[in-house]
Design an enzyme around this catalytic site. Structure first.
Site, mmCIF file in Angstrom:
data_model
loop_
_atom_site.group_PDB
_atom_site.id
_atom_site.type_symbol
_atom_site.label_atom_id
_atom_site.label_comp_id
_atom_site.label_asym_id
_atom_site.label_seq_id
_atom_site.Cartn_x
_atom_site.Cartn_y
_atom_site.Cartn_z
ATOM 1 C CG ASP A 87 -15.195 35.679 105.171
ATOM 2 O OD1 ASP A 87 -13.994 35.957 105.160
ATOM 3 O OD2 ASP A 87 -15.916 34.666 105.946
ATOM 4 N N GLY A 119 -11.761 29.878 103.064
ATOM 5 C CA GLY A 119 -10.423 29.142 103.869
ATOM 6 C C GLY A 119 -11.070 28.216 104.844
ATOM 7 C CG ASN A 120 -10.505 29.081 108.964
ATOM 8 O OD1 ASN A 120 -10.501 30.045 108.188
ATOM 9 N ND2 ASN A 120 -10.865 29.409 110.255
ATOM 10 C CE1 TYR A 121 -16.162 29.020 111.629
ATOM 11 C CE2 TYR A 121 -14.423 30.301 111.962
ATOM 12 C CZ TYR A 121 -15.359 29.568 112.442
ATOM 13 O OH TYR A 121 -15.508 29.762 113.863
ATOM 14 C CG ASP A 122 -16.484 24.357 105.290
ATOM 15 O OD1 ASP A 122 -15.475 24.360 105.916
ATOM 16 O OD2 ASP A 122 -16.692 23.857 104.172
ATOM 17 C CG HIS A 128 -16.864 30.237 117.708
ATOM 18 N ND1 HIS A 128 -16.932 29.483 116.543
ATOM 19 C CD2 HIS A 128 -16.828 29.211 118.548
ATOM 20 C CE1 HIS A 128 -16.621 28.339 116.683
ATOM 21 N NE2 HIS A 128 -16.447 28.097 118.056
ATOM 22 C CG ASP A 161 -40.414 45.527 96.968
ATOM 23 O OD1 ASP A 161 -39.768 46.126 97.730
ATOM 24 O OD2 ASP A 161 -40.101 45.499 95.653
#
Lengths: 699, 699
Positions: A343, A424-427, A649, A492
């Protein structure tokens, strides 16, 4: 999967007032983006037209200069140069340009190169809009749609649409990156190529078109030429009815039958504890710079924590951001095998950041930041409210103890920096959480809509073969997939040079001999710690599921009073999945770093993107694993931790039509960094507050 | 490790008004405890005196009766019998008694048995008080203390104490369970035996005596006879100075130099959404019974969720509680090897529950429950505010999606049920979190004080051998240890008979052949799910770190509309450590169930305690692993999930002098339980609230 219709873009005028002395890490302002555009378009180095901007971002000064600026004893009053890095497509080539915008009134291109290797810059929104118009004038597609519209296998739904005037404009197709599959697939002469797949999308009906795929049809499009170069109508499947998939509040009720909790609001009687100066944020013992980038979205820089016992501010994290999100689907079928999304590299997380809803995406006490990026024409786009910051009062406890009926408790209040990337479809809800204990917690919560596959099955009893997913509803399969969210974390700890230590817990047999740690007791076993100071990159790769270990990042030049090396440790939370793809599979070669959660590399300004600079159709030759093959020394060096949060998933019906959020993450926790718990000398809450009340503001 | 001084006990009068028809799962009231005591003391079955009560708790009716009562279509008006289970010590034996208290005015003992196997009931607070008085009159101990007081190895601290009048009363010794080490140790003729170790404890100085161990001294005490039966002064180590270890707010400031966040209060403008009727709690779509027990502390029963789409209330969890907390230390040395605590069985989590501080342990919107238990004399003790319930507004998101510039978001509000168990040095914050999505989340957060070992080392550079811990401060080692928190979770998904399914993700090579799930594409691999319906207990034991899997509890008789079995799945969070002790080591034999996080057993009313009923000095012959050796069938049966949250604790200096909380846990998440996301038809927040304010209440 990208949306079929683009979010409304706020193209703003260029008369934005900016400070004449921005912080050297400030993201490009609208005025600066405009200056970059002017310089590139007037440069003789890239004469070809049209010229499309795919990436415009800050090219920050060298790290040593930033460190001097931020922590130098004498802060130089001279302004560091401001530069932008640009990737543009023109004449069928990818151009890399460095643009000096120190003086915005006379910006200039100071270097130019053409990328000759594999891969392309991200697919832009404008690429998608152009491609999405193609199917509507493509006769074979009209035939496919007609063929489905008349198909008696699923008359009720399609017929009802037809009677209401279904035509080809009710079908929308979305651009899907095609991945890379080596010589087994056509190269199309090196063209920039994507695929398209289609959905029933009736205006005024559910926005959840993902639930109505027009299964079986695949386009191949040339994105530069904006032309269909391949088309396949392989199989006809019913279009799912998608009952009850409209999730919009004005469609699901009244009546609203879902469970409701009592409303609650966080009140800060003495105001926010947050201090914001441009892009610098100060809160409790923390201070950091908050940036934004087209590709990575939110960037945390120069995070430092005040050590009250020592009376000094101490460096923790030079830079942190999400470098890549790899989402491979697990269906080898023609329409699905290539769905192996990256993505950040293919689309850009920053350009996909959602405008956060006040009071729901973030609570009432949040403050918001806008983001700026360049559109394909190089013009600045303002993305409003893409970052929120809020103090989180979750009822958690920082520390407590009860002894002799005396109880001391310190409640835990944290600062959350939130971005939501909707690719798109995923948040993806991406939270950075700063704790007064010195911890930095990263939490990614996944919600949004599943990618669904149409099937003829209406009941699991009918299924005899592997359908690569879960039957979520009639004719609807939620396809198995993974999410690998890779963070770039340039720690760091108290300075630039750090080392990586693996403290592995190992079982030991009690020898009874004190010389080997044993004792003459009846105890037969115990565990102890094998400490390995990692020398090179190859040893720095860790699969957390192999053996129990504490992974430490220490400053080898700095010790506590009793001699422990000061450090931070990585505490993984849930979601430590690694990729199950075969090493020789093409998507895995592109994301070969997803077989270990932990990689440690020496700092290199150009090594920002775990999937490589040119991710789209890239081959993995420039990814994190490829860089690490050099097996550089990482002991007592400026090192970077790459951590991948991984989730397999396996969809369930509850994930339909919109998924309840599921979370993963990790924590960077002080480990012998402080001499002791830094919260011991914290004042307990001094006042109670009573008669708390609010008036209702109708919305 | 138990506290040296007991918390103040609230012994209440017995005239507590209780409903004449309590819920059959209600914990024993003060009046009922009093009735139990009267019945036992007047029974001829146990004539020996003194008689000490070690456990008094509800002996609930059979599960089938409870289910009928709670879910029966015709709720019987007849009251189920009320019975108590008692374990008492008298005449050197452990007596088990069942007492009928249906009529509190004439309670009667209805059964009596003597326990003949290994192990004892929990060590009581009164056992500890009696034992703690012993060292002060024990001449060899006075010699040991004097010997240390004059030792020139550590003059500054001890000398300063001596000048201020240090004497033996400034040294306190605490009872430590001795574990079980087989025939390698004396049996003391079957006596009930514990060890004691000592600390410098100057009245008015720090309550953090754990930081000043008097290392090297071990007592052996007979708890029934209240007598010292062994004493060893093995080695002299410096007493740590313990600078800065007093954590009390009136000692650490002013000035308070620790970081402070702005105060924040959750306001519920429309009041709480919580409905409490006796011990029944209703909130949003949840309903459950809230109990309390001397051994397990909080007990959640009969948890059911309302399914709005189906219009019915559905069963989820018959019973859930923490069954055991096993904490083995990893130092084989004489004073440490036996520290292998089992907090529930050896001490009792309920009697160790802290009174929760309003506004800090729980937020301002919390409500509180008291607990009741029996003291050694059998009299009721009220433990005030040991459970709190609050609605949690953490700024989390339940679900969201942005599509075409339309964003829908539902914020996540949850209900938290919190108990804090302070078993000596450690504080366990035990949260049950109910989510409107149907999930039940269990979170355990560990804070409190480390067990520390005195050492001559003042800097890590001096250390050449394995010291089994971290040098936290001069002369102070935080010893390596583990925490294994085992939950008893009697899931009843939509009914009593359930099955356990292991869905394992397995890598598959793409054969290209559709018959085997392959396809003729360039994709070479994917993962799919191997589904195993577990038949017997042996197959039901799972180490989560072995292979990626979704673990499901389903009702094999109930399917969704499209045919999926309705179920819940176990989602482990962070903290999936398993024991690293050798199988043949004694502590591991007692806690042999800690090598797998997951066990599934058929329901058996007597199988409540993972470490066995008689944990103290127990041998593991009655533990979860022992029961499971019968390898009973668990398919389509009434089954119980046992889940162990595990943490290896390698201490760091930040854990000193009180530890910042570290968390682990798991979630029970609906998995094809609902037809779809139950929150889709939830109303979005309808009003904003403005002008929120509070007045300050000085405290």
């Amino acid at each position: 999967m990208r949306p079929l219709v683009l979010p409304f873009l706020f193209v703003i005028s260029i008369t934005v007032t900016t400070s004449s002395h921005p912080h050297p890490l400030d993201p490009l302002s609208a005025a600066e983006i405009t200056a970059v555009r002017a310089a590139v378009l007037s440069s003789p180095l890239v004469p070809a037209r049209p010229l499309h901007f795919h990436y415009v971002g800050l090219d920050e000064p060298d790290k040593s200069e930033i460190i001097s600026y931020a922590y130098g004893t004498t802060t130089s009053s001279s302004v560091l140069p401001r530069r932008a890095f640009v990737i543009a497509r023109a004449g069928g080539e990818s151009h890399e340009l460095l643009v000096d915008i120190t003086d915005k009134t006379s910006p200039s291109v100071i270097s130019h190169a053409i990328h000759h290797g594999p891969g392309f810059p991200r697919i832009t929104a404008e690429d998608e809009v152009a491609a999405m118009a193609l199917p509507h004038t493509y006769p074979p597609f009209a035939d496919s749609v007609r063929r489905r519209g008349l198909n008696l296998k699923y008359p009720p739904f399609i017929e009802s649409l037809r009677r209401r005037g279904l035509n080809i404009s009710d079908v929308g197709c979305g651009v899907i990156s095609r991945g890379w599959f080596g010589s087994g697939e056509p190269s199309y002469g090196g063209a920039r190529v994507a695929k398209m797949q289609c959905f029933i999308y009736v205006v005024g009906e559910t926005p959840n078109f993902y639930a109505r795929p027009l299964e079986g049809i695949t386009f191949v499009v040339d994105l530069d030429r904006v032309a269909i170069i391949g088309y396949k109508d392989r199989v006809v499947e019913p279009v799912p009815k998608a009952d009850g998939t409209d999730y919009r509040s004005d469609k699901v009720g009244p009546p609203f039958t879902g469970p409701v909790a009592a409303p609650g609001v966080v009140v800060q009687p003495e105001g926010r504890g947050l201090h914001i100066d441009g892009h610098l944020v100060r809160w409790a013992n923390w201070e950091f710079h908050l940036g934004f980038d087209m590709r990575s979205a939110t960037v945390i820089s120069l995070a430092s924590v005040f050590d009250a016992d020592a009376g000094i501010r101490r460096r923790v994290l030079y830079r942190g951001f999400v470098s890549e999100i790899f989402v491979p689907y697990m269906d080898p079928e023609e329409e699905w095998y290539f769905r192996t999304f990256m993505d950040a590299g293919e689309n850009g997380l920053g350009v996909s950041a959602s405008s956060l809803q006040h009071g729901t995406d973030c609570p009432a006490n949040a403050v918001y930041f806008d983001g700026y990026y360049a559109d394909t024409d190089g013009k600045p786009v303002m993305a409003p409210d893409v970052i929120c910051l809020f103090e989180r009062y979750a009822g958690d406890i920082a520390w407590r103890h009860t002894e002799n009926a005396i109880t001391e408790v310190r409640p835990d209040v944290t600062l959350v920096v939130r971005t939501v990337v909707t690719d798109g479809n995923y948040d993806y809800i991406l939270d950075w959480e700063f704790k007064t204990s010195g911890s930095i917690k990263c939490v990614v919560s996944l919600t949004g809509i599943l990618e669904m596959k149409a099937t003829s099955y209406t009941n699991v009893d009918q299924i005899k073969e592997d359908v690569h997913g879960t039957l979520l509803a009639e004719n609807t399969i939620g396809v198995y997939h993974d999410h690998f969210i890779t963070y770039h974390l340039d720690l760091d700890i108290d300075g630039t040079k750090n080392s990586f230590i693996k403290n592995t817990m190992v079982s030991v047999r009690n020898t009874g001999n004190p010389a080997t740690g044993g004792a003459a007791t009846a105890r037969r076993s115990y565990w102890t710690v094998h400490r390995e100071v990692v020398e090179t990159e190859a040893e720095g790769q860790v699969n957390l599921n192999d053996a129990p270990a504490d992974l430490l990042f220490v400053n080898p030049s700095k010790r506590t009073h009793v001699g422990n090396l000061v450090g931070y440790r990585l505490v993984p939370a849930v979601a430590t999945a690694t990729s199950l793809l075969a090493d020789d599979d093409f998507p895995q070669r592109r994301a070969s770093y997803t077989k270990k959660q932990v990689w440690v590399t020496p700092y290199n300004k150009s090594e920002k993107w775990a999937s490589g600079l040119y991710t789209e159709e890239g081959t993995g030759d420039d990814n994190l694993a490829a860089w690490s093959k050099r097996n550089r020394r990482i002991k007592d060096e400026d090192i970077v931790l790459w951590y991948t949060v991984g989730l397999h998933h396996l969809p369930y019906q509850e994930d339909f039509p919109v998924m309840p959020a599921v979370s993963g993450g990790f924590e960077l926790r002080p480990a012998n960094f402080f001499e002791r718990n830094p919260l011991i000398r914290t004042k307990p809450p001094g006042h109670g507050y009573s008669n708390c009340s609010c008036s209702i503001r109708s919305e």
